[in-house]
Motif scaffolding. Structure first.
Motif, PDB file in Angstrom:
ATOM      1  N   GLU A  82      33.628  40.004  34.681  1.00  0.00           N
ATOM      2  CA  GLU A  82      33.842  40.689  33.403  1.00  0.00           C
ATOM      3  C   GLU A  82      33.060  40.066  32.250  1.00  0.00           C
ATOM      4  O   GLU A  82      32.903  40.702  31.189  1.00  0.00           O
ATOM      5  N   ASN A 252      42.413  36.258  41.687  1.00  0.00           N
ATOM      6  CA  ASN A 252      43.291  36.687  40.605  1.00  0.00           C
ATOM      7  C   ASN A 252      42.525  37.551  39.598  1.00  0.00           C
ATOM      8  O   ASN A 252      42.992  38.628  39.199  1.00  0.00           O
ATOM      9  N   ASN A 253      41.351  37.089  39.186  1.00  0.00           N
ATOM     10  CA  ASN A 253      40.537  37.864  38.251  1.00  0.00           C
ATOM     11  C   ASN A 253      40.098  39.191  38.868  1.00  0.00           C
ATOM     12  O   ASN A 253      40.106  40.232  38.209  1.00  0.00           O
ATOM     13  N   LEU A 255      41.536  41.003  41.180  1.00  0.00           N
ATOM     14  CA  LEU A 255      42.616  41.986  41.297  1.00  0.00           C
ATOM     15  C   LEU A 255      42.883  42.685  39.967  1.00  0.00           C
ATOM     16  O   LEU A 255      43.286  43.856  39.938  1.00  0.00           O
ATOM     17  N   ARG A 256      42.637  42.003  38.860  1.00  0.00           N
ATOM     18  CA  ARG A 256      42.857  42.618  37.552  1.00  0.00           C
ATOM     19  C   ARG A 256      41.780  43.638  37.212  1.00  0.00           C
ATOM     20  O   ARG A 256      42.010  44.533  36.384  1.00  0.00           O
ATOM     21  N   PHE A 257      40.624  43.519  37.859  1.00  0.00           N
ATOM     22  CA  PHE A 257      39.522  44.435  37.567  1.00  0.00           C
ATOM     23  C   PHE A 257      39.127  45.233  38.804  1.00  0.00           C
ATOM     24  O   PHE A 257      37.984  45.680  38.919  1.00  0.00           O
TER      25      PHE A 257
END
Length: 293
Positions: A82, A252-253, A255-257
């Motif tokens: 991101e 973790n990052n 999965l958020r995007f």
């Protein structure tokens, strides 16, 4: 002049050297099997990439670019996150975190767990008390224990380290205690006691060699578990904190995007899988080697 007679070569010397440390020879034989060679090759490649990450990628893991959340391409084989950072570079640096955790926490766990398991040789009451403590630890899943440690400390490397270390103690301690209980009434142990052999020598020379195979194999299995503990705790935000990367943090990052970049998690997940497969193959090879004796 009398003829000089040369002594015949010591053909038994190689065998004698092999007998010098049969346990070490047995472990080394595991790495001559297909599983051992494959697992060791995977771990060596990953380990060397992690070790030389600052040389391979001198710009560091936090270098940003103009694009964001682009998928896999020839220029960025794992894509871009991101903030425009190369996910492959961050994954390689993340390997450093994962391997530093596993290669420090698990060996230390083996040493401490073995000492706790052999505490019964000093005092049966002490050994029983230690086993009850290990039973309490065994009752806590790794994630719950990690949450408790984070509540006392703070999210980061140390919380992950202690979680892997503490959750691995019961299995190692039980193996060491089982070896002591199974050996203490054997004839050679009783004879050694009659001859005045100290308890320390008895443990070092007889009990530990009989327990070492199971402890070493268990340690390599626990390295696989350690990979998943780091990933699991980091996914819920209890691991190392951004911008420092670990493979779990990258998952973790990602999965958020996941809706913006469906390939974000592919690279970190692949490296986690390769780590687990490498340690798993080495564990299987060691297990087969010690069971062939």
């Amino acid at each position: 002049m009398a003829d000089l007679q040369l002594a015949p070569p010591d053909v038994a010397a190689p065998d004698a050297r092999r007998r010098l440390n049969p346990t070490l020879a047995r472990y080394l034989s595991a790495f001559r099997t297909p599983k051992g060679v494959t697992g060791l090759a995977i771990l060596l490649v990953l380990g060397l990439a992690a070790l030389f990450a600052p040389v391979l990628f001198p710009g560091g893991y936090d270098r940003q670019g103009p694009n964001a959340l682009t998928g896999i391409s020839a220029e960025h084989i794992f894509g871009v996150d991101e903030f425009g950072r190369d996910i492959f570079v961050r994954s390689v640096y993340g390997l450093r975190i994962d391997l530093s955790l596993i290669l420090t926490a698990v060996p230390l766990c083996m040493v401490i767990g073995t000492l706790l398991g052999l505490s019964g040789a000093i005092s049966e009451r002490l050994g029983a008390a230690v086993q009850r403590l290990l039973d309490v630890i065994l009752g806590f899943p790794g994630l719950i224990l990690g949450i408790c440690l984070v509540a006392v400390l703070r999210p980061g490397w140390m919380a992950l380290f202690l979680t892997i270390l503490i959750t691995g103690l019961p299995s190692t301690g039980r193996l060491a205690r089982g070896a002591w209980l199974s050996q203490q009434n054997r004839e050679y142990v009783l004879a050694a006691r009659v001859l005045g052999v100290s308890r320390r020598q008895l443990l070092v020379r007889h009990v530990l060699p009989n327990a070492m195979d199971a402890i070493v194999v268990n340690g390599t299995v626990w390295m696989v578990v350690g990979v998943y503990i780091e990933a699991g705790l980091s996914i819920v935000g209890l691991g190392v904190q951004p911008p420092t990367p670990s493979l779990g943090v990258l998952l973790n990052n990602g999965l958020r995007f996941i809706t913006q970049s469906s390939t974000y998690i592919v690279g970190p997940a692949l490296l986690i899988l390769l780590l687990a497969v490498g340690f798993g193959l080495v564990s299987d090879a060691l297990n087969e080697a010690v069971n062939r004796r």
